[in-house]
Design a protein around this motif. Structure first.
Motif, mmCIF file in Angstrom:
data_model
loop_
_atom_site.group_PDB
_atom_site.id
_atom_site.type_symbol
_atom_site.label_atom_id
_atom_site.label_comp_id
_atom_site.label_asym_id
_atom_site.label_seq_id
_atom_site.Cartn_x
_atom_site.Cartn_y
_atom_site.Cartn_z
ATOM 1 N N VAL A 19 0.679 -1.295 -0.133
ATOM 2 C CA VAL A 19 -0.044 0.066 0.118
ATOM 3 C C VAL A 19 0.923 1.143 0.119
ATOM 4 N N GLN A 27 -3.635 2.948 -3.912
ATOM 5 C CA GLN A 27 -3.874 2.650 -2.616
ATOM 6 C C GLN A 27 -5.264 2.608 -2.273
ATOM 7 N N ILE A 31 -7.435 -0.654 -0.879
ATOM 8 C CA ILE A 31 -8.220 -0.539 0.277
ATOM 9 C C ILE A 31 -9.539 -1.021 0.051
ATOM 10 N N ASN A 34 -9.762 -4.772 -0.375
ATOM 11 C CA ASN A 34 -9.590 -5.391 0.865
ATOM 12 C C ASN A 34 -10.822 -5.344 1.655
ATOM 13 N N GLU A 35 -11.366 -3.976 1.856
ATOM 14 C CA GLU A 35 -12.647 -3.783 2.691
ATOM 15 C C GLU A 35 -14.024 -4.300 2.441
ATOM 16 N N ALA A 76 -12.294 2.118 7.400
ATOM 17 C CA ALA A 76 -11.110 2.370 6.469
ATOM 18 C C ALA A 76 -11.762 2.640 5.060
#
Length: 136
Positions: A19, A27, A31, A34-35, A76
């Motif tokens: 990241v 980035q 994110i 991933n989230e 996030a």
């Protein structure tokens, strides 16, 4: 217990460097992926009308099953979405997609190449066994 923490840290560290080694647009995509746990096509095709009331709603459903997909927005991801929405509002007549690069859709090849470049960068900074070496 310390051994387990070191082992967990060593597994997490390369992802963290990935990241940090990435440009800001990548980035945000990392994110988001991933989230929300979306595949590349769903993530890159997500539009602002799919982000509503603390949820991300995928209009076309899951690619494999066609089932409607709704995902809660983690803290996030909320930070990233707030940043992206502010950028979207500042730039008139831009693509209504959530994840963009300079206001334009991100081609799959561009994403793949940027990810590969960022993935190579951390390897030069840490050893393959992690920052603390291997856990016993």
């Amino acid at each position: 217990v310390l051994t387990c923490l070191i082992a967990d840290f060593n597994r997490f560290l390369p992802k963290l460097f990935l990241v940090f080694a990435s440009p800001r647009w990548l980035q945000r995509v990392l994110i988001g992926a991933n989230e929300a746990a979306f595949d590349r096509g769903v993530l890159l095709g997500l539009t602002w009308d799919g982000v509503q009331d603390g949820l991300i709603v995928v209009k076309g459903g899951r690619a494999k099953t066609g089932a409607r997909q709704r995902v809660g927005i983690a803290p996030a991801l909320r930070v990233v979405l707030d940043e992206l929405r502010a950028e979207y509002r500042r730039t008139p007549n831009t693509e209504p997609r959530v994840f963009t690069k300079a206001g334009k859709p991100i081609p799959h090849g561009t994403l793949r190449n940027a990810f590969e470049d960022a993935a190579r960068a951390p390897r030069s900074r840490i050893s393959s066994s992690g920052i603390f070496g291997t856990a016993p």
